[in-house]
Design an enzyme around this catalytic site. Structure first.
Site, mmCIF file in Angstrom:
data_model
loop_
_atom_site.group_PDB
_atom_site.id
_atom_site.type_symbol
_atom_site.label_atom_id
_atom_site.label_comp_id
_atom_site.label_asym_id
_atom_site.label_seq_id
_atom_site.Cartn_x
_atom_site.Cartn_y
_atom_site.Cartn_z
ATOM 1 N N LYS A 169 -12.470 9.421 -16.515
ATOM 2 C CA LYS A 169 -13.526 8.709 -15.786
ATOM 3 C C LYS A 169 -12.881 7.799 -14.740
ATOM 4 O O LYS A 169 -12.811 6.578 -14.896
ATOM 5 C CB LYS A 169 -14.390 7.912 -16.773
ATOM 6 C CG LYS A 169 -15.817 7.678 -16.305
ATOM 7 C CD LYS A 169 -16.659 7.139 -17.451
ATOM 8 C CE LYS A 169 -18.078 6.801 -17.017
ATOM 9 N NZ LYS A 169 -18.895 7.987 -16.741
ATOM 10 N N ARG A 185 0.832 -1.211 0.000
ATOM 11 C CA ARG A 185 0.000 0.000 0.000
ATOM 12 C C ARG A 185 0.866 1.260 0.000
ATOM 13 O O ARG A 185 0.752 2.139 0.850
ATOM 14 C CB ARG A 185 -0.971 0.024 1.188
ATOM 15 C CG ARG A 185 -2.122 1.013 0.954
ATOM 16 C CD ARG A 185 -3.014 1.252 2.156
ATOM 17 N NE ARG A 185 -3.927 2.349 1.862
ATOM 18 C CZ ARG A 185 -3.613 3.637 2.008
ATOM 19 N NH1 ARG A 185 -2.432 3.987 2.460
ATOM 20 N NH2 ARG A 185 -4.498 4.576 1.701
ATOM 21 N N GLU A 230 -21.213 20.038 -14.354
ATOM 22 C CA GLU A 230 -21.963 18.884 -14.853
ATOM 23 C C GLU A 230 -22.778 18.303 -13.709
ATOM 24 O O GLU A 230 -22.910 18.918 -12.648
ATOM 25 C CB GLU A 230 -21.009 17.833 -15.434
ATOM 26 C CG GLU A 230 -19.898 17.395 -14.495
ATOM 27 C CD GLU A 230 -18.849 16.535 -15.183
ATOM 28 O OE1 GLU A 230 -19.202 15.787 -16.109
ATOM 29 O OE2 GLU A 230 -17.673 16.604 -14.778
ATOM 30 N N HIS A 267 1.907 4.778 -1.749
ATOM 31 C CA HIS A 267 1.270 5.772 -2.610
ATOM 32 C C HIS A 267 1.937 5.841 -3.982
ATOM 33 O O HIS A 267 1.286 6.162 -4.975
ATOM 34 C CB HIS A 267 1.310 7.158 -1.952
ATOM 35 C CG HIS A 267 0.318 7.315 -0.836
ATOM 36 N ND1 HIS A 267 0.457 6.680 0.369
ATOM 37 C CD2 HIS A 267 -0.837 8.026 -0.762
ATOM 38 C CE1 HIS A 267 -0.558 6.998 1.162
ATOM 39 N NE2 HIS A 267 -1.360 7.813 0.492
#
Length: 283
Positions: A147, A99, A183, A101
């Protein structure tokens, strides 16, 4: 229900993604939602191309080509027996047991999975009578043109709208006391004033696939369209407002907060009808 995971079709009991996957621990990944109708996949190449571009931007390995995933998608739809529904594609940077970064070593394989899901329910009357929007501040990061699966601000905005009787959030940013629309939680917006259409420019907002199709429709119908920074006050004083998305298609808006509009407006209806022709042409 079957899923497609890292090149294999797996049943629900056999789906194994490690809890150390960076999609879970860092929201380090991308996704796409694609509409299916009678087993036909709408605008697959547009969606997959967007994922490919973002994968390159974020240096995430996407180990499959468009044709391979499209064939797998058809097989997945068949296995699950879902003709009218949604395909969900997700790509993460893979599993990182430490884990850290920082990106894991290059040899770390990415994770790709795909689901074929039932279509979310939308009341058919919404397309005839319109829906309500609630304004909400845009709390997101500076990477909204991609996205990513980092969707907590979108979740907060959508939940605020639903919890207060709305269909979707109309998100806005503020700069020097000027509030402008960006949006929705999962939608793009258009407004009409004096016969001219306006939509927020692609400036740290998602370049929606449906938005792109609708933009072409508007030009094809001969209407004037301006892609620019559009003030929230302009939306509140518009003649017509509508939203677009993969699932909502072209959806009229009858109110924003306590401001009401005639819905669907004349231009909204023409755009909606033109999009429906394209949508159902896949049958």
């Amino acid at each position: 229900m079957w899923a497609f995971l890292d090149g294999e079709f797996v049943e629900e009991k056999d789906r194994h993604i490690k809890l150390e996957n960076r999609g879970l621990t860092f929201a380090d990944g991308l996704f796409e939602v694609i509409r299916t109708i009678e087993s036909k996949i709408l605008f697959f190449e547009d969606h997959f191309s967007r994922m490919q571009k973002s994968a390159i931007h974020f240096d995430i390995d996407l180990p499959y080509c468009s044709e391979y995933i499209k064939n797998a998608a058809h097989e997945l739809i068949k296995k699950n027996g879902i003709e009218d529904g949604e395909l969900y594609l997700e790509l993460t940077r893979g599993t990182d047991l430490h884990r850290d970064h920082r990106y894991p070593p290059k040899r770390t394989p990415s994770t790709f999975f795909m689901l074929a899901l039932p279509l979310r329910h939308i009341d058919r009357e919404n397309w005839k009578k319109g829906v309500k929007l609630l304004t909400y501040p845009d709390l997101r990061h500076k990477l909204c043109e991609h996205k990513t699966i980092n969707l907590l601000p979108n979740v907060l905005a959508k939940n605020y709208a639903y919890s207060n009787g709305g269909y979707e959030a109309l998100m806005y940013r503020e700069e020097r006391n000027y509030r402008y629309v960006t949006e929705g939680g999962s939608s793009n917006y258009f407004m009409v004033k004096d016969g001219v259409l306006h939509t927020p420019e692609i400036d740290n907002i998602l370049p929606g696939i449906t938005r792109e199709k609708v933009t072409k429709i508007i030009h094809g119908l001969g209407y004037e369209l301006h892609e620019r920074r559009v003030g929230l006050e302009e939306f509140l004083t518009a003649d017509e407002v509508f939203l677009v998305s993969t699932v909502s298609r072209v959806m009229p808006v009858h109110s924003i907060d306590d401001v009401h509009f005639d819905a669907p407006g004349t231009i909204t209806l023409k755009v909606q009808e033109a999009y429906e022709k394209i949508f159902f042409s896949f049958l």
